[in-house]
Scaffold this motif. Structure first.
Motif, PDB file in Angstrom:
ATOM      1  N   PRO A  44       0.809  -1.180   0.063  1.00  0.00           N
ATOM      2  CA  PRO A  44      -0.012   0.096  -0.079  1.00  0.00           C
ATOM      3  C   PRO A  44       0.876   1.175   0.197  1.00  0.00           C
ATOM      4  O   PRO A  44       1.864   1.236   0.576  1.00  0.00           O
ATOM      5  CB  PRO A  44      -0.908  -0.243   1.313  1.00  0.00           C
ATOM      6  N   PHE A  45       0.219   2.151  -0.641  1.00  0.00           N
ATOM      7  CA  PHE A  45       1.017   3.589  -0.557  1.00  0.00           C
ATOM      8  C   PHE A  45       1.495   4.137   0.827  1.00  0.00           C
ATOM      9  O   PHE A  45       2.546   4.527   0.903  1.00  0.00           O
ATOM     10  CB  PHE A  45       0.055   4.664  -1.113  1.00  0.00           C
ATOM     11  N   ARG A  46       0.574   3.886   1.675  1.00  0.00           N
ATOM     12  CA  ARG A  46       0.763   4.246   2.922  1.00  0.00           C
ATOM     13  C   ARG A  46       0.238   3.469   4.111  1.00  0.00           C
ATOM     14  O   ARG A  46      -0.937   3.173   4.027  1.00  0.00           O
ATOM     15  CB  ARG A  46       0.238   5.829   3.340  1.00  0.00           C
ATOM     16  N   ALA A  47       1.200   2.471   4.673  1.00  0.00           N
ATOM     17  CA  ALA A  47       0.775   1.602   5.612  1.00  0.00           C
ATOM     18  C   ALA A  47       0.027   2.192   7.144  1.00  0.00           C
ATOM     19  O   ALA A  47       0.071   3.363   7.509  1.00  0.00           O
ATOM     20  CB  ALA A  47       1.818   0.678   6.173  1.00  0.00           C
ATOM     21  N   GLU A  48      -0.935   1.561   7.370  1.00  0.00           N
ATOM     22  CA  GLU A  48      -1.758   1.759   8.563  1.00  0.00           C
ATOM     23  C   GLU A  48      -0.965   1.811   9.782  1.00  0.00           C
ATOM     24  O   GLU A  48      -0.187   0.746   9.924  1.00  0.00           O
ATOM     25  CB  GLU A  48      -2.952   0.768   8.772  1.00  0.00           C
ATOM     26  N   PRO A  49      -0.815   2.698  10.627  1.00  0.00           N
ATOM     27  CA  PRO A  49      -0.066   2.665  11.814  1.00  0.00           C
ATOM     28  C   PRO A  49      -0.674   1.571  12.803  1.00  0.00           C
ATOM     29  O   PRO A  49      -1.894   1.301  13.069  1.00  0.00           O
ATOM     30  CB  PRO A  49      -0.434   3.938  12.611  1.00  0.00           C
ATOM     31  N   ARG A  52      -1.740   3.325  17.363  1.00  0.00           N
ATOM     32  CA  ARG A  52      -1.661   5.080  17.197  1.00  0.00           C
ATOM     33  C   ARG A  52      -1.651   5.623  18.381  1.00  0.00           C
ATOM     34  O   ARG A  52      -0.892   6.818  18.450  1.00  0.00           O
ATOM     35  CB  ARG A  52      -3.355   5.355  16.716  1.00  0.00           C
TER      36      ARG A  52
END
Length: 85
Positions: A44-49, A52
């Motif tokens: 993915p372009f930006r991974a999920e943290p 958080r």
């Protein structure tokens, strides 16, 4: 360097930049060889943290530690300079 050397160097750079075929870098060749047999999966372009809440707290803690160190160094330098006078 003389002006003539600069002109020759500029000519060489223009000649190299205008080359029809550019060889890939060593890293690009290494990755191409590695991915030939085992291609990477989609990313993915930006991974999920993952965490958080804790990541937000740790960034504040890091900021406070850095600022505390800066203040300590300033105070220490002020104390050293004050002792000289």
């Amino acid at each position: 360097m003389s002006e003539r050397d600069d002109e020759e160097r500029e000519f060489d750079l223009r000649w190299a930049d205008g080359a029809a075929h550019k060889e890939p870098s060593a890293r690009a060749r290494m990755l191409a060889a590695r991915w030939k047999d085992n291609p990477p999966g989609p990313v993915p372009f930006r991974a999920e943290p993952e965490h958080r809440g804790s990541a937000g707290r740790s960034s504040w803690v890091s900021t406070v530690v850095v600022l505390g160190c800066v203040v300590a160094v300033i105070v220490l330098l002020g104390y050293v300079n004050f002792g000289r006078y």
